[in-house]
Design an enzyme around this catalytic site. Sequence first.
Site, PDB file in Angstrom:
ATOM      1  N   LEU A  51       7.263   5.431  19.376  1.00 36.93           N
ATOM      2  CA  LEU A  51       7.499   5.182  20.804  1.00 36.93           C
ATOM      3  C   LEU A  51       6.272   4.518  21.437  1.00 36.93           C
ATOM      4  O   LEU A  51       6.360   3.436  22.002  1.00 36.93           O
ATOM      5  CB  LEU A  51       7.857   6.503  21.495  1.00 36.93           C
ATOM      6  CG  LEU A  51       8.391   6.397  22.917  1.00 36.93           C
ATOM      7  CD1 LEU A  51       9.643   5.549  22.987  1.00 36.93           C
ATOM      8  CD2 LEU A  51       8.671   7.789  23.498  1.00 36.93           C
ATOM      9  N   HIS A  52       5.153   5.183  21.364  1.00 34.70           N
ATOM     10  CA  HIS A  52       3.854   4.623  21.760  1.00 34.70           C
ATOM     11  C   HIS A  52       3.695   4.268  23.234  1.00 34.70           C
ATOM     12  O   HIS A  52       2.639   3.751  23.625  1.00 34.70           O
ATOM     13  CB  HIS A  52       3.500   3.383  20.923  1.00 34.70           C
ATOM     14  CG  HIS A  52       3.478   3.614  19.443  1.00 34.70           C
ATOM     15  ND1 HIS A  52       3.047   4.780  18.869  1.00 34.70           N
ATOM     16  CD2 HIS A  52       3.851   2.811  18.396  1.00 34.70           C
ATOM     17  CE1 HIS A  52       3.141   4.695  17.545  1.00 34.70           C
ATOM     18  NE2 HIS A  52       3.642   3.523  17.245  1.00 34.70           N
ATOM     19  N   CYS A  96      -1.054  -3.204  14.915  1.00 31.86           N
ATOM     20  CA  CYS A  96      -0.769  -2.866  13.520  1.00 31.86           C
ATOM     21  C   CYS A  96      -1.205  -3.979  12.570  1.00 31.86           C
ATOM     22  O   CYS A  96      -0.852  -5.145  12.749  1.00 31.86           O
ATOM     23  CB  CYS A  96       0.721  -2.599  13.362  1.00 31.86           C
ATOM     24  SG  CYS A  96       1.189  -2.180  11.670  1.00 31.86           S
ATOM     25  N   CYS A 102      -4.028   1.543   9.005  1.00 34.77           N
ATOM     26  CA  CYS A 102      -2.788   1.279   8.284  1.00 34.77           C
ATOM     27  C   CYS A 102      -2.697  -0.201   7.901  1.00 34.77           C
ATOM     28  O   CYS A 102      -2.810  -1.071   8.744  1.00 34.77           O
ATOM     29  CB  CYS A 102      -1.585   1.615   9.155  1.00 34.77           C
ATOM     30  SG  CYS A 102      -1.760   3.109  10.109  1.00 34.77           S
ATOM     31  N   CYS A 147       3.974  -5.633  16.109  1.00 31.59           N
ATOM     32  CA  CYS A 147       3.276  -4.679  16.990  1.00 31.59           C
ATOM     33  C   CYS A 147       1.794  -5.069  17.082  1.00 31.59           C
ATOM     34  O   CYS A 147       1.156  -5.381  16.074  1.00 31.59           O
ATOM     35  CB  CYS A 147       3.419  -3.252  16.458  1.00 31.59           C
ATOM     36  SG  CYS A 147       5.143  -2.710  16.368  1.00 31.59           S
ATOM     37  N   GLU A 183       0.827  -1.211   0.000  1.00 32.86           N
ATOM     38  CA  GLU A 183       0.000   0.000   0.000  1.00 32.86           C
ATOM     39  C   GLU A 183       0.854   1.251   0.000  1.00 32.86           C
ATOM     40  O   GLU A 183       1.914   1.278   0.621  1.00 32.86           O
ATOM     41  CB  GLU A 183      -0.795   0.063   1.306  1.00 32.86           C
ATOM     42  CG  GLU A 183      -2.063  -0.704   1.284  1.00 32.86           C
ATOM     43  CD  GLU A 183      -2.806  -0.554   2.606  1.00 32.86           C
ATOM     44  OE1 GLU A 183      -2.784   0.550   3.189  1.00 32.86           O
ATOM     45  OE2 GLU A 183      -3.393  -1.549   3.039  1.00 32.86           O
ATOM     46  N   CYS A 222       3.258   8.382   1.271  1.00 30.44           N
ATOM     47  CA  CYS A 222       3.664   7.445   2.312  1.00 30.44           C
ATOM     48  C   CYS A 222       4.024   6.128   1.622  1.00 30.44           C
ATOM     49  O   CYS A 222       3.200   5.508   0.969  1.00 30.44           O
ATOM     50  CB  CYS A 222       2.504   7.266   3.287  1.00 30.44           C
ATOM     51  SG  CYS A 222       2.788   5.998   4.519  1.00 30.44           S
ATOM     52  N   CYS A 253       5.549  -7.448   7.450  1.00 30.14           N
ATOM     53  CA  CYS A 253       6.447  -6.936   8.482  1.00 30.14           C
ATOM     54  C   CYS A 253       6.614  -8.007   9.547  1.00 30.14           C
ATOM     55  O   CYS A 253       5.688  -8.773   9.807  1.00 30.14           O
ATOM     56  CB  CYS A 253       5.841  -5.673   9.110  1.00 30.14           C
ATOM     57  SG  CYS A 253       6.896  -4.885  10.346  1.00 30.14           S
TER      58      CYS A 253
HETATM   59  N1  SAH Z   1       7.748   0.141  11.007  1.00 33.55           N
HETATM   60  C1  SAH Z   1       7.861   1.569  11.064  1.00 33.55           C
HETATM   61  C2  SAH Z   1       7.083   2.301   9.979  1.00 33.55           C
HETATM   62  C3  SAH Z   1       5.739   1.788   9.566  1.00 33.55           C
HETATM   63  S1  SAH Z   1       4.397   2.043  10.661  1.00 33.55           S
HETATM   64  C4  SAH Z   1       7.496   2.067  12.434  1.00 33.55           C
HETATM   65  O1  SAH Z   1       7.168   1.271  13.289  1.00 33.55           O
HETATM   66  O2  SAH Z   1       7.604   3.254  12.673  1.00 33.55           O
HETATM   67  C5  SAH Z   1       4.077   3.766  10.613  1.00 33.55           C
HETATM   68  C6  SAH Z   1       3.428   4.288  11.882  1.00 33.55           C
HETATM   69  O3  SAH Z   1       2.053   3.874  11.970  1.00 33.55           O
HETATM   70  C7  SAH Z   1       4.106   3.780  13.127  1.00 33.55           C
HETATM   71  O4  SAH Z   1       4.239   4.805  14.079  1.00 33.55           O
HETATM   72  C8  SAH Z   1       3.133   2.725  13.598  1.00 33.55           C
HETATM   73  O5  SAH Z   1       3.328   2.428  14.943  1.00 33.55           O
HETATM   74  C9  SAH Z   1       1.804   3.388  13.270  1.00 33.55           C
HETATM   75  N2  SAH Z   1       0.645   2.504  13.285  1.00 33.55           N
HETATM   76  C10 SAH Z   1       0.568   1.202  12.957  1.00 33.55           C
HETATM   77  N3  SAH Z   1      -0.681   0.726  13.134  1.00 33.55           N
HETATM   78  C11 SAH Z   1      -1.422   1.767  13.563  1.00 33.55           C
HETATM   79  C12 SAH Z   1      -2.787   1.915  13.920  1.00 33.55           C
HETATM   80  N4  SAH Z   1      -3.643   0.904  13.873  1.00 33.55           N
HETATM   81  N5  SAH Z   1      -3.189   3.139  14.327  1.00 33.55           N
HETATM   82  C13 SAH Z   1      -2.330   4.176  14.386  1.00 33.55           C
HETATM   83  N6  SAH Z   1      -1.040   4.106  14.050  1.00 33.55           N
HETATM   84  C14 SAH Z   1      -0.581   2.898  13.654  1.00 33.55           C
END
Ligand code: SAH
Length: 339
Positions: free
Chosen positions: A214-215, A118, A332, A115, A91, A104, A111
């Site tokens: 970071l989250h 995600c 995403c 996480c 995507e 983007c 991946c």
């Molecule tokens: N792997 C990299 C880049 C891809 S994800 C990373 O972890 O940064 C891009 C961003 O989208 C990251 O900050 C990821 O944590 C966030 N992301 C993934 N799933 C998401 C969701 N369901 N809601 C909001 N942000 C999300």
Amino acid sequence: MKTNIKNMTVKELETFFGNIEEKKFRAKQLFQWLYRGAYSFDEMTDLSKELREKLEKEAFIEQLKIVKIQKSKKDGTRKYLFELSDGNTIESVFMKYKFGNSVCVSSQAGCRMGCSFCASTIGGLNRNLTAAEMADQILSIEKDTGEKIGNIVVMGTGEPFDNYENLSQFIRIINSKEGLNLGMRSITVSTCGLIPKIKEFANDFPQVNLALSLHAPNDKIRNMLMPINNKYNVDELLEVCRGYINKTGRRVTFEYALVKGINDNINHAEELALKLKGMICHVNLIPLNNVLESNLKGTERDDVEKFKNVLEKKGIQVTVRREMGSDIDAACGQLRLRN
Ligand code: SAH
């Protein structure tokens, strides 16, 4: 096997032309054609017919196939589902901002970071994308929209630092004056925090923007959301970010997806503010996009504001991510998942 010429820098193309006994200056011509959006050697009318035929035998031009486009009626955002030559799908998203157009880009098909919130990681990693496949996301979108792209964020599917070599090549290619000429400062790479690569990146690309997912303000919560934290924890990560800032003189963006009941109360905000105290940084709050496969939910608007206010009071720069294309938004990675 044919040479994938969209994987090459101008310098590498010069070597390629040397190897097939052609003049080196052809490299620049070909490269310009590629990044003006040519998809066949026949279009390259300032190359002789003989040379074009030779190229046809020796090389190919990467072209992603558009499977699906979702267009927002609200703000011009478009989500693309592309198919790669081996059937994998990825995507990309096109966004219109006041300061210009942004894409983007995905860095991997799938991946392996796992996480919990995600959608991109649900099927695991299929494979790394080549530099050509990353670059062609931009070219295909320029062609489809007829618009010039001025900003790139590597925030699509995949962990860019898990595909560091190809990511680096991609950056060198799109930065090239003879091609897309995208400034290093117009490129942002987002990582879940692979420490050795953050250090390499600070050396290799000190002007490219770094975003860190970071989250969470502490290991207890981050371990739960992001398995990678078991390897590289919050304090180690922040230490490396301080090093990055010292070395590059540039601020780091921390992405913080607010997950209802998990990382989003005022105490978490205070803990985060304390951890980031004195750092040249910016926090980007993202109300979590709901993912069907997970029972995690996004934080309500009011609570997002409260979280933001705490950070602001503590002197931390913070923004709430604008929801682009909210009318077409599956979270995403979900467009890919559904297909
Ligand atoms: N792997 C990299 C880049 C891809 S994800 C990373 O972890 O940064 C891009 C961003 O989208 C990251 O900050 C990821 O944590 C966030 N992301 C993934 N799933 C998401 C969701 N369901 N809601 C909001 N942000 C999300």
